[in-house]
Write a protein that holds these residues in place. Sequence first.
Motif: not given
Ligand code: 13P
Length: 381
Positions: A54, A56, A70-71, A150, A152, A171, A243, A266, A268, A282-283
């Motif tokens: 990912h 991050y 991204d996710s 989501y 997450n 996202s 966030h 983002h 979030e 999204s990221t």
């Molecule tokens: P993304 O899907 O945009 O990468 O976001 C994942 C995430 O956990 C952002 O905090």
Amino acid sequence: MAIKTAEPLQVRWNPEQPIADVTRMDEPAIPPELLEEIEELREKFGRELVLLGHHYQRDEVIRFADKRGDSLALSQFAAAEKDAKYVIFLGVHFMAETADMLTPPDVPVILPDHRAGCTMADMADIDDIEDAWEQLADICDTSEIVPVTYINSTADVKSFVGEHGGTICTSSNAHKIIRWALARGEKLFFFPDQHLGRNTCYDLDIPLAQMSVWDPEEPAGGHSPEKIRSSRILLWRGHCSVHQHFQPRHADIWRERIPGINIIVHPECSFEVVQKADYVGSTSHIIRTVSEAPPGTSWAVGTENHLVNRLGEDVSAEGKQVHSLAPYACLCSTMFRISPESLRDSLRALLDGKFRYRIRVDEETKHYANLALERMFEITC
Ligand code: 13P
Ligand code: SF4
């Protein structure tokens, strides 16, 4: 109108303070021998091993990812993976769980540190969600409510939405998914991130007055039956601990400091922050937007610091300036648990035929969670 959101953190920012000093983090230097050992170990597996990472993740970890994203992209990579015998996930627990559900049962998915969770996913406990659903059944017709989680969130929560006719969003596909949900039912029940839910619904022209926050600690989410019946959107009271640091006044301060600066965040981030931003996404969207922007532009970015700093370095040759929207380092401390040391240890163990740490979703949970994931992929393309 008043919106029940996470309490803003009170942070003082001295506008005279140099920017670089406050948003850069001093991370310990990584011994070159450690990176060399990881490279050597990784090479031994060739195409039998795939590492998904990912955005991050820190530089010393993401450099080993075969695919990064991204996710949504990471779940698509996992679903498309046909050759690998093993997957190592450089991300957090819910991402590894999702990958486990999307890869064949005999492909172990390894998360180098099993403590790498997501504080937001932890805010939607399956027992609380089932309890909320039972309470809703006493107030209204739940067959008219479409639950959407989501990505997450835990596999249990994904299974819940799959079983109740709902689906999953990320996202990057939230608009499509929420449009789909609202075409199928009268109400949307969205968890765990109230902010992504609110920001997306508002963007889809749903007034804030039609949205209520469901507080799992209060009976009936903290509302009267009439309020629940009249709400079109129920937003779980969850948020991202990273966030929530971004505040609307950070955008004002940046605009004062650098006239013409672009603000990108983002979804979030809170509603108030998103309303102040020029771009939201999204990221991957953030990375693409800044990378494709004209040379010489300036950016304040409201997302995790490792992404922001790396992006800044990648575009600096084009004379672009990239800053964190917040005046201090916004770090996803759970992502940060995936360290070069833990990656090395997982690779060493794998060489010995051991899985450190395998993330597994049981077959029963997988059944409906995979149904929800399949729906998500169908709606997304
Ligand atoms: P993304 O899907 O945009 O990468 O976001 C994942 C995430 O956990 C952002 O905090
Ligand atoms: Fe979870 Fe927030 Fe970290 Fe994303 S940044 S993984 S939502 S804690």
